[in-house]
Design a protein around this motif. Structure first.
Motif, PDB file in Angstrom:
ATOM      1  N   UNK A  88      23.909 -13.589  -8.680  1.00  0.00           N
ATOM      2  CA  UNK A  88      22.562 -14.110  -8.473  1.00  0.00           C
ATOM      3  C   UNK A  88      22.113 -14.181  -7.029  1.00  0.00           C
ATOM      4  N   UNK A  89      23.007 -13.936  -6.079  1.00  0.00           N
ATOM      5  CA  UNK A  89      22.595 -13.952  -4.670  1.00  0.00           C
ATOM      6  C   UNK A  89      21.702 -12.755  -4.379  1.00  0.00           C
ATOM      7  N   UNK A  90      20.787 -12.919  -3.452  1.00  0.00           N
ATOM      8  CA  UNK A  90      19.794 -11.897  -3.102  1.00  0.00           C
ATOM      9  C   UNK A  90      20.351 -10.987  -2.014  1.00  0.00           C
ATOM     10  N   UNK A  91      20.822  -9.819  -2.415  1.00  0.00           N
ATOM     11  CA  UNK A  91      21.428  -8.904  -1.458  1.00  0.00           C
ATOM     12  C   UNK A  91      20.397  -8.300  -0.510  1.00  0.00           C
ATOM     13  N   UNK A 112      24.085   0.801  -7.710  1.00  0.00           N
ATOM     14  CA  UNK A 112      25.075   1.841  -7.959  1.00  0.00           C
ATOM     15  C   UNK A 112      25.291   2.030  -9.465  1.00  0.00           C
ATOM     16  N   UNK A 113      25.879   3.164  -9.842  1.00  0.00           N
ATOM     17  CA  UNK A 113      26.108   3.502 -11.249  1.00  0.00           C
ATOM     18  C   UNK A 113      26.974   2.469 -11.964  1.00  0.00           C
ATOM     19  N   UNK A 114      27.801   1.738 -11.237  1.00  0.00           N
ATOM     20  CA  UNK A 114      28.707   0.771 -11.859  1.00  0.00           C
ATOM     21  C   UNK A 114      28.088  -0.621 -11.994  1.00  0.00           C
ATOM     22  N   UNK A 115      26.820  -0.776 -11.584  1.00  0.00           N
ATOM     23  CA  UNK A 115      26.106  -2.026 -11.824  1.00  0.00           C
ATOM     24  C   UNK A 115      25.991  -2.970 -10.650  1.00  0.00           C
ATOM     25  N   UNK A 116      26.569  -2.625  -9.505  1.00  0.00           N
ATOM     26  CA  UNK A 116      26.413  -3.454  -8.308  1.00  0.00           C
ATOM     27  C   UNK A 116      25.307  -2.880  -7.428  1.00  0.00           C
ATOM     28  N   UNK A 117      24.633  -3.758  -6.722  1.00  0.00           N
ATOM     29  CA  UNK A 117      23.667  -3.362  -5.693  1.00  0.00           C
ATOM     30  C   UNK A 117      24.393  -3.572  -4.368  1.00  0.00           C
ATOM     31  N   UNK A 125      29.866  -4.005  17.448  1.00  0.00           N
ATOM     32  CA  UNK A 125      30.963  -3.204  18.009  1.00  0.00           C
ATOM     33  C   UNK A 125      31.356  -2.035  17.112  1.00  0.00           C
ATOM     34  N   UNK A 126      30.635  -1.852  15.993  1.00  0.00           N
ATOM     35  CA  UNK A 126      30.841  -0.668  15.175  1.00  0.00           C
ATOM     36  C   UNK A 126      31.695  -0.809  13.934  1.00  0.00           C
ATOM     37  N   UNK A 127      32.172  -2.024  13.609  1.00  0.00           N
ATOM     38  CA  UNK A 127      32.889  -2.219  12.344  1.00  0.00           C
ATOM     39  C   UNK A 127      31.915  -2.003  11.192  1.00  0.00           C
ATOM     40  N   UNK A 128      32.377  -1.319  10.148  1.00  0.00           N
ATOM     41  CA  UNK A 128      31.546  -1.070   8.975  1.00  0.00           C
ATOM     42  C   UNK A 128      31.853  -2.131   7.916  1.00  0.00           C
ATOM     43  N   UNK A 129      30.797  -2.759   7.430  1.00  0.00           N
ATOM     44  CA  UNK A 129      30.889  -3.793   6.396  1.00  0.00           C
ATOM     45  C   UNK A 129      30.035  -3.357   5.218  1.00  0.00           C
ATOM     46  N   UNK A 130      30.582  -3.436   4.000  1.00  0.00           N
ATOM     47  CA  UNK A 130      29.815  -3.162   2.787  1.00  0.00           C
ATOM     48  C   UNK A 130      29.644  -4.468   2.035  1.00  0.00           C
ATOM     49  N   UNK A 131      28.428  -4.723   1.589  1.00  0.00           N
ATOM     50  CA  UNK A 131      28.124  -5.926   0.819  1.00  0.00           C
ATOM     51  C   UNK A 131      27.623  -5.501  -0.550  1.00  0.00           C
ATOM     52  N   UNK A 132      28.054  -6.227  -1.573  1.00  0.00           N
ATOM     53  CA  UNK A 132      27.626  -5.904  -2.926  1.00  0.00           C
ATOM     54  C   UNK A 132      27.417  -7.153  -3.748  1.00  0.00           C
ATOM     55  N   UNK A 133      26.610  -7.000  -4.784  1.00  0.00           N
ATOM     56  CA  UNK A 133      26.421  -8.056  -5.774  1.00  0.00           C
ATOM     57  C   UNK A 133      26.222  -7.375  -7.121  1.00  0.00           C
ATOM     58  N   UNK A 134      26.841  -7.923  -8.160  1.00  0.00           N
ATOM     59  CA  UNK A 134      26.673  -7.356  -9.488  1.00  0.00           C
ATOM     60  C   UNK A 134      25.293  -7.732 -10.011  1.00  0.00           C
TER      61      UNK A 134
END
Length: 157
Positions: A88-91, A112-117, A125-134
């Motif tokens: 329920x969080x607003x991504x 995404x096809x698996x149901x997460x946004x 400094x260039x670290x890559x972070x991915x955030x998702x919510x179903x």
């Protein structure tokens, strides 16, 4: 203050040129919760930990040739960190918050096809972070059909 014992689990440790700035930025941009900082006699950050849900990320300085910030190695990442938001969080709002704090959004929020946004961001400094919510709970059969995959538990099944 941090507990003296941790439950079984995983934690990521990320190295920064300026770990104090990173610690502050990660709270502002991504909403990570400060748990504790360990300062040396000169006031430098020796170790720190931040929480997100039941997870911990350790934030520290570069400390060996094998522990560098992407900013020190041409922007390269050897791993990225995935952070799952609560149901329920607003991504999209989370992405806007990160962008407002100076994150470079390298993949805009998309379902995404698996149901997460999800969205992907680079920190200063260039670290890559991915955030998702179903946003839609799907079965393996449903995401296999949509994505053209075969889901198994083990490789040898």
């Amino acid at each position: 203050m941090a507990e003296s014992h941790r439950p079984k689990g995983l934690a990521s440790a990320v190295s920064y040129r300026d770990s104090k700035a990173a610690y502050r930025w990660l709270e502002e941009a991504f909403g990570f919760e400060p748990l504790f900082v360990l300062l040396d006699e000169d006031g430098n950050l020796a170790h720190s930990e931040m929480g997100y849900g039941q997870s911990v990320v350790m934030v520290g300085n570069e400390w060996s040739d094998d522990h560098r910030s992407p900013a020190s190695i041409g922007g390269k990442n050897t791993q990225s960190v995935h952070v799952q938001l609560g149901a329920g969080e607003d991504i999209d709002a989370h992405c806007d918050r990160a962008r407002g704090a100076g994150a470079a959004i390298i993949a805009e929020p998309e379902t995404q096809f698996y149901g997460d946004r999800t969205y992907r961001a680079k920190d200063p400094e260039g670290h890559i972070w991915t955030f998702g919510v179903t946003v839609e709970a799907k079965t393996a059969a449903e995401w296999d059909a949509e994505g053209g995959f075969t889901t198994k538990t083990r490789l040898d099944d």
